[in-house]
Write a protein that holds these residues in place. Structure first.
Motif, mmCIF file in Angstrom:
data_model
loop_
_atom_site.group_PDB
_atom_site.id
_atom_site.type_symbol
_atom_site.label_atom_id
_atom_site.label_comp_id
_atom_site.label_asym_id
_atom_site.label_seq_id
_atom_site.Cartn_x
_atom_site.Cartn_y
_atom_site.Cartn_z
ATOM 1 N N GLY B 331 9.665 -6.571 -0.312
ATOM 2 C CA GLY B 331 10.173 -5.313 -0.860
ATOM 3 C C GLY B 331 11.680 -5.268 -0.894
ATOM 4 N N PRO B 332 12.239 -4.068 -0.873
ATOM 5 C CA PRO B 332 13.699 -3.958 -0.893
ATOM 6 C C PRO B 332 14.294 -4.436 0.433
ATOM 7 C CG PRO B 332 12.663 -1.776 -0.956
ATOM 8 C CD PRO B 332 11.571 -2.768 -0.833
ATOM 9 N N PRO B 333 15.553 -4.861 0.427
ATOM 10 C CA PRO B 333 16.161 -5.285 1.689
ATOM 11 C C PRO B 333 16.237 -4.119 2.671
ATOM 12 C CG PRO B 333 17.593 -5.799 -0.202
ATOM 13 C CD PRO B 333 16.489 -4.939 -0.713
ATOM 14 N N TYR B 389 6.601 -1.744 4.040
ATOM 15 C CA TYR B 389 6.604 -3.108 3.508
ATOM 16 C C TYR B 389 6.308 -4.087 4.643
ATOM 17 C CZ TYR B 389 8.825 -0.958 -0.551
ATOM 18 O OH TYR B 389 9.102 -0.165 -1.631
#
Lengths: 136, 407
Positions: B331-333, B389
């Protein structure tokens, strides 16, 4: 944190007060929001992305958080996020309506936002609920 | 910690300045004009440096190269950083070591002259006031470097203790090296480039070693250390010679060593799993929780005698309740303050630093979890903007360190 609050307040004030006048047309057919998103309108369908200036400031985009197809978006409100190596930025919708398509390519190739911000790096398509929103 | 695209500059600055903001809340209001400038300010601007406020200084966050490219180039070739905002100081006097040992966890007496170590200033509760690299120049001279954002509180802390120490007859005094600039030269080409500029044999100067010597005709303090995980040096140079030295380093590398800003410095230190004070270490986090037990010398564990030793030594014995660990995630950082959950959704802690690794091409982050959930391979969830995530605890450093050690 005080500076952050101050900055947010000042900026949101600016955004609210100038939003409708904040669109300019530089490239034909594209309109730009003060918050550095672009929108291209075809009938009641609007394609949305971020500007070349925005991608340049962000640097290498490593992740794009896409909205879900069918979600409702509102003019001036966040619909997703763009992540670069260092920063996270909200992306605001220039129009209100329902998301009809998202650019799935960005899941595997977020760098398209850098390489082709106005073409292959588009983020979502919206069926507009109020086509008059973009009228200056 | 995020904003719209319109806030970009600020959001990058704010993230990096996070470490400093509590200490420097009042200084954050400083206008551009009030920001301090290093001796290399004009040089940065001339080389396309994007200057941002950082701990009261105007510092380059990046130059023309992207943060991604700068990070990769440091590990492939080399980087030159201006880190003159950091505060170097010398403690002198025959009692400077027993004095300093009351304030830090390291075995400073046990260091050989001309060597140094990472250490931590602790408070009475065992929490961390700052991290620092301490060098024993000789028995009556200690050289140390502390964080820019912690400068005021560190100096007040040291000064307060120094007054009571000297009033009881202890022999210690200090000198703050504001007359000097600090350059960090990091990466595989660091040693060969620097060797062009000095007669001293750098092949005998190993990781953690220190020497006072002439570099490019200037009287420098050289420490083989850094904040990237690469081999490299920090060079304390009289400020009037800083510009010439920076130019000479870039020239001798034939363009391979690049000027590198704070943005890539943060990516590099995260890949090396090095703590950023204010993110990964705080007033309430002990060195044991932060995974720095190795920095508490054997003698110090036996004798104590530093602030918060009772808390810290008990934690070594019983194990800390929370621990710093590293993650890979989808997913996103993750960014600081992202919540960490177990797979059933129970809260375990928070991310303290995170981002996308330019070298590994995936998300890396560090954070604190409850002991018991800290083992490598443990599967977890990291929550970002309300969505969970997948994450897994990973050994650190994320990118192997390449320190120059005797073989």
């Amino acid at each position: 944190m005080a500076t952050k609050l101050w900055a947010s307040r000042a900026a949101s004030h600016l955004r609210i007060s100038v939003f409708r006048r904040g669109f300019a047309s530089v490239i034909p057919d594209l309109k730009y929001a003060d918050s550095h998103e672009w929108v291209k309108v075809d009938g009641t369908s609007a394609t949305v992305g971020i500007t070349d200036h925005a991608q340049d400031h962000l640097g290498d985009v490593v992740y794009v958080e896409l909205p879900e197809v069918g979600a409702n978006v509102t003019q001036g409100k966040s619909f997703g996020a763009v992540e670069s190596v260092k920063a996270t930025s909200d992306v605001n919708s220039p129009v209100s309506g329902k998301v009809v398509e998202v650019n799935e390519e960005l899941s595997n190739s977020p760098g398209l936002v850098n390489g082709s911000p106005y073409e292959n790096g588009w983020i979502m398509k919206v069926e507009m609920s109020d086509a008059g929103e973009l009228t200056p | 910690m995020r904003g719209g695209l319109w806030q970009l500059g600020q959001s990058i600055t704010r993230r990096l300045a996070h470490a400093e903001k509590k200490v420097l809340a009042s200084r954050c209001f400083a206008s551009e004009a009030e920001l301090k400038k290093t001796a290399l300010y004009d040089f940065h601007v001339a080389h396309g440096g994007k200057m941002v406020p950082f701990a009261g200084w105007s510092m380059p966050i990046q130059y023309k190269d992207s943060i991604m490219d700068s990070t990769l180039n440091c590990r492939e070739n080399g980087s030159l950083f201006d880190v003159s905002h950091m505060c170097g100081l010398s403690l002198k006097g025959k009692d400077c070591i027993p004095f300093l040992e009351k304030l830090v966890i390291g075995d400073i007496a046990g260091l050989a002259p001309g060597t140094g170590t990472l250490s931590v200033f602790t408070n009475e509760k065992g929490g961390s006031i700052d991290d620092t690299v301490i060098t024993k120049v000789k028995d009556d001279h200690i050289y140390l470097v502390v964080n820019a954002g912690c400068r005021d509180k560190d100096l007040a802390h040291i000064e307060g203790h120094m007054k009571s120490f000297t009033s009881k007859g202890g022999d210690v005094s200090w000198h703050i090296h504001d007359e000097r600039s600090l350059l960090a030269l990091q990466g595989p080409l660091a040693a060969s480039v620097l060797q062009h500029l000095t007669k001293e044999d750098l092949s005998k100067l190993y990781f953690g070693h220190f020497k006072i010597l002439d570099i490019n005709g200037a009287h420098c303090f050289l420490t083989r250390t850094g904040y990237t995980g690469e081999d490299g040096f920090e060079i304390s140079v009289p400020s009037e010679h800083a510009l010439d030295l920076a130019k000479a380093i870039l020239e001798k590398s034939e363009g391979k060593v690049r000027l590198t800003g704070l943005g890539a410095r943060d990516s590099l230190r995260l890949e090396a799993a090095l703590c950023l004070y204010g993110n990964d270490m705080e007033q309430h986090i002990t060195p044991v929780e932060a995974g720095l037990t190795w920095a508490i010398g054997k003698r110090r564990r036996a004798e104590g005698g530093f602030l918060g030793a009772d808390v810290i030594l008990k934690q070594i014995e019983e194990g800390p309740k929370i621990r710093r660990v590293g993650f890979f995630s989808s997913g996103p950082p993750p960014r600081s303050h992202s919540e960490i959950h177990n797979t059933s959704g129970a809260a375990l802690g928070e991310v303290t630093s995170g981002g996308f690794s330019p070298c590994l091409k995936k998300n890396i982050s560090m954070g604190y979890v409850k002991s018991g959930s800290h083992k490598v391979g443990t599967e977890l969830k990291i929550v970002i903007r309300g969505k969970s995530y997948d994450a897994v605890i990973t050994k650190m450093p994320f990118v192997p360190a390449k320190y120059y050690k005797p073989s």
